[in-house]
Design an enzyme around this catalytic site. Structure first.
Site, PDB file in Angstrom:
ATOM      1  N   SER A  21       0.848  -1.194   0.000  1.00 26.79           N
ATOM      2  CA  SER A  21       0.000   0.000   0.000  1.00 26.79           C
ATOM      3  C   SER A  21       0.884   1.244   0.000  1.00 26.79           C
ATOM      4  O   SER A  21       2.075   1.165  -0.307  1.00 26.79           O
ATOM      5  CB  SER A  21      -0.944  -0.022   1.207  1.00 26.79           C
ATOM      6  OG  SER A  21      -1.935   0.979   1.070  1.00 26.79           O
ATOM      7  N   ASN A  22       0.325   2.372   0.343  1.00 26.98           N
ATOM      8  CA  ASN A  22       1.103   3.617   0.419  1.00 26.98           C
ATOM      9  C   ASN A  22       0.562   4.469   1.566  1.00 26.98           C
ATOM     10  O   ASN A  22      -0.397   4.091   2.242  1.00 26.98           O
ATOM     11  CB  ASN A  22       1.056   4.365  -0.921  1.00 26.98           C
ATOM     12  CG  ASN A  22      -0.372   4.634  -1.346  1.00 26.98           C
ATOM     13  OD1 ASN A  22      -1.112   5.328  -0.660  1.00 26.98           O
ATOM     14  ND2 ASN A  22      -0.781   4.067  -2.473  1.00 26.98           N
ATOM     15  N   TYR A  23       1.176   5.634   1.755  1.00 27.25           N
ATOM     16  CA  TYR A  23       0.865   6.449   2.941  1.00 27.25           C
ATOM     17  C   TYR A  23      -0.348   7.374   2.775  1.00 27.25           C
ATOM     18  O   TYR A  23      -0.609   8.197   3.642  1.00 27.25           O
ATOM     19  CB  TYR A  23       2.077   7.305   3.314  1.00 27.25           C
ATOM     20  CG  TYR A  23       3.219   6.522   3.914  1.00 27.25           C
ATOM     21  CD1 TYR A  23       3.114   5.966   5.175  1.00 27.25           C
ATOM     22  CD2 TYR A  23       4.406   6.342   3.211  1.00 27.25           C
ATOM     23  CE1 TYR A  23       4.159   5.257   5.732  1.00 27.25           C
ATOM     24  CE2 TYR A  23       5.458   5.634   3.757  1.00 27.25           C
ATOM     25  CZ  TYR A  23       5.330   5.086   5.029  1.00 27.25           C
ATOM     26  OH  TYR A  23       6.361   4.383   5.577  1.00 27.25           O
ATOM     27  N   SER A  24      -1.064   7.256   1.673  1.00 25.25           N
ATOM     28  CA  SER A  24      -2.196   8.181   1.470  1.00 25.25           C
ATOM     29  C   SER A  24      -3.187   8.094   2.625  1.00 25.25           C
ATOM     30  O   SER A  24      -3.577   7.004   3.049  1.00 25.25           O
ATOM     31  CB  SER A  24      -2.915   7.835   0.162  1.00 25.25           C
ATOM     32  OG  SER A  24      -4.129   8.535   0.100  1.00 25.25           O
ATOM     33  N   ALA A  80      -4.657   7.453  -4.307  1.00 17.21           N
ATOM     34  CA  ALA A  80      -3.285   7.010  -4.592  1.00 17.21           C
ATOM     35  C   ALA A  80      -3.381   5.516  -4.886  1.00 17.21           C
ATOM     36  O   ALA A  80      -3.186   4.669  -4.006  1.00 17.21           O
ATOM     37  CB  ALA A  80      -2.392   7.288  -3.404  1.00 17.21           C
TER      38      ALA A  80
END
Ligand code: CTP
Length: 409
Positions: A217-220, A284
């Protein structure tokens, strides 16, 4: 009318009716509005700053200058307060302040807010003073000037005045003032080109499963997309928010669809492709996902582990390719270098009408933080760099630009 999220400045001048203004502020707060108070020096003679600060749950603004000239003090509040507001309400407005506003002075925060309010935002002025003063040539001339500039002047009521005489000059009761504010804000909503439009917003990260307990995943945080959905709803749009996993409350009046992976987001969004008017890709979306999801929990038996990742669908790109000539596609470009060139390239490749370029330093802009610095690039237009703004304010600027595109069509 629910005023949730509306930003309202109450400007208070030195008239006896000022004693009613804490009640006005409370009524607006109860309806969900964010209220800031700009109080004139004369106003402090009639109502206490402490009362107003307490009921508005914020500072009371008087001078345009900060209290001290120490380094690091924010010198820009005199501009940003007016820019923040959805409406400026001056109640009571004295003869003196009417004259200052008509003359274009900016010698305190209230008068400066009048000058810095964004175009099209309502200014409601409730003159309240002695009846003879009100009817005087000077006051009537100043009122005519302010009306010609678009301010709405609400005639004072007739009745017993502070002087003991009867005449026209009384400020309406706070409940009536609230109704005037609601009417003004409602008509603004109806005049927005986004009113009644169907807008789909994607927000947040996606999670791409590795096994049953792990994901890529990502930090969004989803804050930008949620702020856009909220602001669009407040302009009367029918908003569908398709969100990846985030810990945010659904904005009022917005329909929310929760998804996890890019594939799920693509499926949910695809249902709206043919029918929506505007598609805003603020999510994102993970560009890649593991080619195969491992069932159960992967054991750490191997010293090294290799995954094959496959490309995810480009949700916004798909919409851009499929959209008809009246639909609008808006996207974001998160870049590290050559921002404007890369953003323009994405705008072309994904067939977008508008792209918002941003960077993520996770301090002032991009993922997780509450502020963002956007550069807005319209198809065939110049790049407009916005300053660092709260994500709420950045969302409103983005929607202002979308409104302009709608008007120009
Ligand atoms: N987007 C999307 N689906 C994807 C990837 C991106 O809808 N699979 C949308 C995002 O919501 C954003 C825009 O496309 O509005 C740009 O995303 P970004 O990640 O910056 O660009 P990419 O197209 O993924 O290109 P790259 O990562 O190579 O910069």
């Amino acid at each position: 009318m629910d005023l949730t999220g509306k930003n309202i400045i109450i400007g208070i001048c030195g008239g006896i009716a000022a004693y009613k203004t804490p009640h006005l502020v409370r009524l607006l707060k109860k309806k969900g509005a964010n209220v800031r108070v700009a109080l004139t020096d004369a106003g402090t003679r009639f109502v206490s700053e402490l009362s107003l600060a307490t009921v508005s749950q914020g500072p009371v603004y008087r001078s345009i200058f900060p209290p001290t000239d120490t380094h690091g003090t924010d010198f820009t509040t005199h501009i940003s307060l007016g820019e923040w507001a959805d409406a400026l309400v001056i109640a009571p407005a004295t003869a003196n302040t009417l004259a200052r506003l008509a003359a274009g002075l900016c010698d305190d925060m209230l008068a400066t807010c009048f000058l810095t309010l964004r175009p099209g935002k309502p200014v409601l002025i409730f003159p309240a003073m002695d009846g003879q003063m009100y009817l005087s040539h000077s006051v009537q001339r100043n009122i005519a000037t302010l009306k010609s500039q678009g301010a709405v002047i609400i005639e004072p009521e007739s009745g017993e005045l502070a002087s003991g005489q009867c005449g026209t000059g009384r400020m309406p009761e706070p409940e009536a003032i609230v109704e005037h504010i609601e009417t003004a804000l409602l008509s603004l909503v109806h005049s927005s080109p986004l009113h009644g439009k169907s807008i789909v917003v994607t927000a947040g990260p996606t999670r791409e499963k590795i096994d049953d307990v792990r994901f890529l995943s990502n930090y969004s945080s989803g804050k930008m997309g949620f702020a856009i959905a909220k602001a669009a709803g407040m302009r009367g749009a029918r908003v569908t928010l398709i969100s990846g996993p985030v810990g945010l409350a659904t904005p009022p009046g917005v329909e929310r669809i929760d998804v996890e992976s890019a594939a799920e987001m693509r499926d949910a969004a695809g249902n709206f492709f043919p029918s929506c008017d505007i598609f805003i890709g603020a999510a994102a979306v993970a560009d890649y996902r593991p080619a195969a999801v491992i069932r159960g929990k992967l054991k750490k038996n191997d010293p090294e582990l290799q995954f094959t990742l496959v490309k995810n669908p480009d949700i916004l790109g798909d919409f851009g390719q499929q959209k008809n000539p009246v639909q609008l596609a808006v996207g974001f470009a998160l870049e590290q270098e050559n921002g404007i060139d890369n953003a323009r390239k994405k705008l072309e490749e994904k067939n977008l009408d508008l792209i918002a370029l941003n960077f993520s330093d996770r301090r002032t802009s991009g993922f997780e933080v509450d502020t963002n610095m956007l550069t807005l690039i319209k198809r065939g237009g110049p790049a407009t760099e916005l300053p660092m703004l709260s994500k709420e304010e950045a969302a409103r600027k983005l929607l202002d630009t979308i409104e302009n595109i709608c008007r120009q069509r």
